[in-house]
Design a protein around this motif. Structure first.
Motif, short mmCIF file in Angstrom:
data_model
loop_
_atom_site.label_atom_id
_atom_site.label_comp_id
_atom_site.label_asym_id
_atom_site.label_seq_id
_atom_site.Cartn_x
_atom_site.Cartn_y
_atom_site.Cartn_z
N ASP A 128 11.10 -28.80 45.59
CA ASP A 128 10.57 -28.33 45.74
C ASP A 128 9.57 -28.39 44.74
O ASP A 128 9.42 -27.62 44.31
N GLY A 129 7.94 -28.35 45.62
CA GLY A 129 6.91 -28.28 44.15
C GLY A 129 7.31 -30.27 43.90
O GLY A 129 5.99 -30.19 42.59
N GLY A 130 8.26 -30.76 43.96
CA GLY A 130 8.01 -32.69 43.34
C GLY A 130 8.77 -32.46 41.88
O GLY A 130 9.08 -31.63 41.76
N GLY A 131 9.53 -32.94 41.96
CA GLY A 131 10.26 -33.31 40.95
C GLY A 131 9.49 -34.46 39.92
O GLY A 131 8.48 -33.66 39.67
N TRP A 132 10.25 -35.66 39.15
CA TRP A 132 10.04 -36.50 37.93
C TRP A 132 9.15 -37.01 38.17
O TRP A 132 7.60 -37.17 37.25
N ARG A 133 8.72 -37.48 39.15
CA ARG A 133 7.47 -38.53 39.84
C ARG A 133 6.55 -38.06 39.97
O ARG A 133 5.27 -38.48 39.69
#
Length: 311
Positions: A128-133
């Protein structure tokens, strides 16, 4: 160490600038292939291997022994590899006259439901909130995702999701679901929902069900289910993914045009996008196998308000 690295970078920079100023910058873009390969099998030896195989039908071991007798030290494994490259490693590839009778063939479905391909693609779960990308490698969000991958939950790594796909080999109609694992039980449930999806498009009979050799496809429960609703369950030859190439190519298209085409902020967002993209792929996206028309154009029955003749 830092000083040495700095000196190395300075030397490399001076070398690059010197060649650019001298007009030899093209040398920097030359091929990385070696100028010579001393261990490469000589051309005359390759010609002997091919001629002896075609004329005498000798095995790789016999050919290697004859080459050694003539002063060419070539291993049996090397002779075998050359026979494979020449396309004459199997005896049935040669006529008695020595001519090649090997004819490459394409796996072609003759009608809807003739061959339905199943495959599973494992992809990293998006926190949630986005990963490394979205936040960059080494960020707090990236480290949190890496910690999640190390945890076990329900027999599967918490850091992954599994995209189960079914593709009709004739029309290329595809159905994909975003699931939490690739167990036999989950695969059986997906197979039943995929059959219902295909039946809604007029594909009510599956002649051949093609899968790879994954544990979920080899499980007895799945095999019994597959043979109950398909005339034949065919597993591909081990380490030969091209035999399930239609599903493999669909998975690649899915990855290029959806999974990694944009930055996702949550796994739920990407899961919902897969459902929308599935309609786009089947009803709007041109496919070369369907004459640059969407896959649904090769079927007479549709399930959306956009008919195939209006696509």
């Amino acid at each position: 160490m830092a000083a040495e690295a700095g000196v190395s970078r300075q030397c490399l920079s001076r070398w690059v600038n010197r060649y650019r100023s001298s007009g030899d910058a093209g040398l920097l873009d030359r091929s990385s292939a070696p100028h010579s390969s001393p261990s490469q099998t000589p051309d005359e030896v390759v010609e002997l291997i091919e001629s002896w195989r075609r004329e005498h039908k000798w095995s790789a071991r016999t050919i290697a022994a004859e080459l050694t007798h003539r002063g060419h030290r070539v291993s049996v494994a090397t002779v075998g590899r050359w026979l494979v490259r020449l396309g004459i490693n199997r005896r049935r590839d040669l006529d008695p006259s020595g001519a090649s009778n090997r004819r490459p063939e394409r796996i072609t479905a003759r009608y809807p439901g003739h061959m339905v391909h199943l495959d599973v693609k494992k992809v990293g779960r998006i926190p949630d909130g986005g990963g490394w990308r979205a936040h960059g490698r080494g960020s707090d969000a990236d480290r949190a995702a890496q910690r999640a991958k190390a945890k076990k939950k329900g027999g599967a790594k918490a850091g992954y999701v599994y995209l189960h796909s079914a593709v009709d080999g004739f029309s290329r109609l595809a159905y994909t679901e975003h699931l939490t694992d690739e167990t036999a039980k989950t695969t059986i449930g997906f197979f039943h929902r995929a059959r219902a999806f295909f039946a809604a498009h007029g594909i009510v009979r599956i002649t051949r069900l093609v899968t790879d050799n994954g544990a979920n496809y080899r499980a007895g429960a799945f095999v019994r289910t597959a043979t109950a609703f398909a005339s034949r369950h065919q597993r591909t030859r081990p380490y030969t993914p091209r035999h399930n190439g239609k599903a493999e190519r669909y998975q690649r298209t899915l990855a290029e045009e959806l999974l990694y085409a944009r930055v996702w902020t949550s796994e739920g967002q990407r899961a919902r996008a897969i459902q929308v993209w599935n309609i786009h792929y089947n009803y709007h996206r041109a496919h070369t196998a369907a004459g640059d028309q969407p896959p649904a154009s090769r079927l007479h029955q549709t399930v959306t308000n956009v008919t195939t003749r209006n696509i």
